[in-house]
Design a protein around this motif. Structure first.
Motif, short mmCIF file in Angstrom:
data_model
loop_
_atom_site.label_atom_id
_atom_site.label_comp_id
_atom_site.label_asym_id
_atom_site.label_seq_id
_atom_site.Cartn_x
_atom_site.Cartn_y
_atom_site.Cartn_z
N TRP A 186 -13.37 48.59 -82.91
CA TRP A 186 -11.93 48.35 -83.03
C TRP A 186 -11.05 48.91 -84.22
CZ3 TRP A 186 -10.89 47.07 -77.01
CH2 TRP A 186 -11.54 47.65 -76.57
N TYR A 190 -9.26 51.74 -86.25
CA TYR A 190 -7.83 51.41 -85.64
C TYR A 190 -7.35 51.13 -87.10
CZ TYR A 190 -9.10 52.89 -81.80
OH TYR A 190 -9.74 53.74 -79.50
N VAL A 193 -5.77 45.63 -85.99
CA VAL A 193 -6.07 45.23 -84.57
C VAL A 193 -5.26 43.55 -84.80
CG1 VAL A 193 -6.97 47.11 -83.44
CG2 VAL A 193 -8.42 44.37 -83.72
N SER A 300 -2.10 49.86 -71.71
CA SER A 300 -3.79 51.17 -71.16
C SER A 300 -4.39 49.68 -70.22
CB SER A 300 -4.49 50.73 -72.15
OG SER A 300 -5.90 51.81 -71.62
N GLU A 305 -7.04 55.08 -73.59
CA GLU A 305 -6.55 54.94 -75.62
C GLU A 305 -7.77 54.31 -76.32
OE1 GLU A 305 -5.03 54.04 -72.34
OE2 GLU A 305 -3.16 55.19 -72.38
N TRP A 306 -8.45 54.04 -75.58
CA TRP A 306 -9.23 53.06 -76.39
C TRP A 306 -10.63 53.48 -76.19
CZ3 TRP A 306 -7.24 49.08 -79.71
CH2 TRP A 306 -5.82 48.40 -78.97
#
Length: 321
Positions: A186, A190, A193, A300, A305-306
């Protein structure tokens, strides 16, 4: 983890000691590395301005707040921040920023193990390697070393015993390791995080953390029962998106179930562990994002959404059931 490198007067804290790459994928720290890592910890402990800088970097939304039972202490490292409980002999949470750049700069670096008592804590206030000399539990990292491999001293400082928590082998090497892999994917997907992991002590099923005196303790071979064993562990991952904090939070039962080694084996169990932030806060007696109003957080509860497709295998098959 870049936080120390740009601070005037503290550049030595990020010296690039050699990794001494070998054919093996891990090695023990050298005496020099241990000494320099301890110096880094002590330098940070004595500098409140540096601690504030670390907080702004790793916890811009505020450090998790909790109801003190009188034994907790916030400890700052370049790579993460922890809340250590000297009665439980473990940390109740750790928090840090993890970026794709950190992971890029970790590529090819081997694991450098350096378990030792925390030099910042008085004798008797921190777990030692002797406490973990017993047949049941792993020394489970709260802030895992693989997230810190971009900087040798910060990786070495993930091995202070204050950052360890007793974890069943199948848990530590199984679903917990899978979640650590997923968190890194992640961070890559993204760009960055914010990771908060913690231990929950709630065996009585009542709201709030159990009293420290009621915690289950592991028994080392010397007969001492000093280190408390969590009933659950949690992770809360956040990223900034469109001016809001997008969060996803998990609670995992601390058991020794073997769920398989492939990500496909454990994925559904991870998804099923998604909970509202408030559930962690109720069980652990915490406020995970104290500096943000509720309307600035998008939570979430389904995981949609992940991206859950990116995690790698774990080593759970090496555990003993």
């Amino acid at each position: 983890m870049r936080i120390l490198s740009g601070l005037i007067g503290f550049a030595w804290l990020c010296i690039a000691l050699p990794q001494n790459a070998e054919a093996a994928d891990k090695r023990n720290c050298t005496a020099e590395e241990r000494e320099q890592a301890n110096k880094q910890l002590m330098a940070i402990a004595g500098n409140s301005g540096l601690q504030n800088e670390i907080s702004r970097y790793h916890a811009p939304f505020g450090l998790p707040a909790f109801s003190f039972q009188g034994n907790e202490q916030i400890l700052y490292q370049g790579g993460y921040i922890m809340a250590h409980d000297q009665d439980l002999m473990t940390s109740i949470w750790v928090t840090y920023r993890l970026t794709s750049i950190d992971l890029d700069q970790s590529s090819g670096n081997i694991r450098v193990e350096c378990p030792r008592a925390d030099p910042r804590l008085k004798r008797g206030a921190s777990a030692t390697t002797t406490d973990y000399d017993e047949p049941i539990y792993d020394q489970g990292h709260m802030a895992n070393d693989a997230d810190l491999k971009d900087n040798l001293l910060q990786q070495v400082n993930s091995y202070v015993m204050s950052n360890m928590s007793p974890q069943h082998g199948c848990f530590n090497r199984g679903i917990w390791l899978s979640m650590e892999h997923l968190t890194r994917r992640w961070a890559e997907a993204y760009s960055e995080v914010y990771v908060t992991s913690g231990a929950i002590f709630d065996r009585d099923g009542q709201p709030g953390r159990d009293e420290d005196d009621n915690a289950l303790r592991m028994r080392s071979r010397n007969g001492k029962t000093r280190v408390a064993v969590p009933s659950h562990f949690f992770k809360s991952i956040a990223r900034v998106e469109s001016g809001r904090l997008q969060t996803i939070t998990f609670i995992l039962d601390h058991d020794n179930d073997f769920d398989g080694t492939a990500w496909s084996d454990v994925r559904q169990k991870v998804v099923d562990a998604i909970v509202p932030v408030k559930e962690v806060e109720l069980m652990a007696g915490l406020d995970l994002y104290p500096a943000l109003a509720g309307d600035l957080i998008k939570e979430s509860l389904t995981g949609s959404e992940w991206d859950f497709s990116r995690a790698g295998p774990n080593s759970g098959g090496t555990c003993k059931i």
